[in-house]
Design an enzyme around this catalytic site. Sequence first.
Site: not given
Ligand code: GCW
Length: 669
Positions: A267, A340, A368
């Site tokens: 990311e 995720d 989240e």
């Molecule tokens: O779940 C996603 C989130 C990001 C997060 C990323 C990760 C810290 O939306 O906000 O970043 O994973 O785990 O690195």
Amino acid sequence: MNKKLIFLFPLFLSLFTLSIQAEDGSKLWLRNDQQQEAQVKDKSKTAGGAIGAEELMKSWKGSAVTLTIAKDKELTTDDGFKIENKGDKITLKARTGNGLLYGCYHMLRLQACGYPLPPLTIDNPVYSLRLLNHWDNLDGTIERGYAGHSLWQWNELPATLSPRYTDYARANASIGINGTVINNVNASPQILSSEYIEKVKALADVFRPYGIKVYLSVNFASPMALGGLPTADPLDEAVVKWWKDKCDEIYKAIPDFGGFLVKANSEGQPGPGDYGRSHSQGANMLADAIAPHGGIVMWRSFVYSASDADRAKQAYEEFKPLDGQFRENIILQVKNGPIDFQPREPYSPLFTAIDSTQLMAELQVTQEYLGHSNHIAYLGTMWQEFFDEIKGVKLKGLAGVANIGDAVNWCGSDFAQANWYAFGRLAWNPATGATKIAKEWVLQTFTHDAAAVNNIVDLMLESREAVVNYMMPLGLHHQFAWGHHYGPQPWCEIRGARPDWLPSYYHKADSQGLGFDRTSRGSNAVAQYPKTLASQLDDINTCPEKYLLWFHHAAWTHPMRSGRTLWNELCHKYDDGVNAVRDMRDRWAKAMPTVDDQRADAVSRKLNIQLKDAIWWKDACLLYFQTFSKLPLPNDIAPTTHQLDQMKRVELGISNYECPSAELLDKMR
Ligand code: GCW
């Protein structure tokens, strides 16, 4: 009223209300009274023993206790403890002060639950690393945090130490957590500056007596950002030296510093891949720099690129070939599922594929994807499902992405505290089980009234499945609104956005059916699982229905085990989810009279939001998927109450929602 009565009136009033005093949730599960003067002898001369002894002195109501350091063959770990209760005296033994501390909190937990202390207790933790991961930024914001701002007052540190740092350490120690990564994995290089190392040292000094080590997330490009080097290539000598020197500096300030956590080439974060190096080359360089000090490197496997490959397959494809190439002080930190932190995911295939590298599992305590701090979702059951699936896999530790902020009640909601609690207790020993943990949490946190305890525990136990059902039943995943991950937006299309960040990438709805084909006829993600499981998942008739749409693109008319078609089953699941929230509300209403008004009302308000949101989720998803199935809603479920067009115009719940800027869109491509 005569004078005397006027004088006494406040007293009557307070006697009347004293029955259940208002509470703001700040005490968490640690509500033992502190008026006792128990007989406690601490022979250990350790910091942990001293704190434990003091806790017992203030709150223990049983017979005299002696704390000693001992080398007992049943004490198989440094953190384990042994308690012999001989009626008139109790002996608590452990190899270390930390073990003694955990033993003291164990006794106080039993007392708070109203459970007896058995004649003999031997308790060794299953995992040696039981860590929280804070996604706290240095500006005080928290990524995916729903409990206010960061606890860490960076501008006041190191001179001023908030009393909450000690409360935090105590709460963690009481549930066996022994480490904390205090900053976001999207790490600012600044955390490694000399100025911040002094601040981190101040926190480490507060946490140390409670057995909590400090770890830091590090930005792989720190040698460039902080050290002014032209590269962060892990094979560059100057880079290697920079990290070695930095480790020396850290350990000079914090001799028991735990180590680094790294999000690399994920990311938009920098990493060894920027220089054509592998994850193992990057991780090994850091591991070598920190090894002389006894530190570890936790290297995250959460990587996926904007390629065409199924996102669920990418972490495995990246890391499986590197298995065996990592140094001994490296632990691969793998999220529980392959995508995720969705409300339900199958386990990440890395857990059964990696056999020559140490592993730890990353769970998300902050919600989240499960309604933030607005929805009650007890995650103990979700994590137990994960542990059941990976049974037999050896893990070095567990990391939990924290749900803690500076909110008075720490987590932004009273029930979110249960997830912090459950994380610690499961990290100590996953076999403890979600039900037992829920019950002990309720007994300590809310009430001892038997009927109320049952109602609250049942509410908790059904809550996660409720969320799955009203959000994404039958293996659906990632149907969230852009950015905030709160409400549904299965229709979301943003021009230029990466496809794997959009719901349609995951639901694949068309006139034929619904779901992502990950079978051998599709992306073949099933092949990453052990053979027997892979063939079970590959066959639509043997794939567990809870994962049906994760692994299959199933026809709308596909016959389900209930006898319904997929479409009808989907409708029923959404409806079940909404009904479960109604049931949770009823259970809370029954339990409320046994709980103080402040917390009772706070929870009620949350449940009302949850019900409204659950209905919204159901209506949004069903009305949207109906545009593909073209089938009517079955008449034995509650009808929808919204219009699709109207829903498409509203962003659920989040008032500060903003469309991503052109710049961000560019970065994400
Ligand atoms: O779940 C996603 C989130 C990001 C997060 C990323 C990760 C810290 O939306 O906000 O970043 O994973 O785990 O690195």
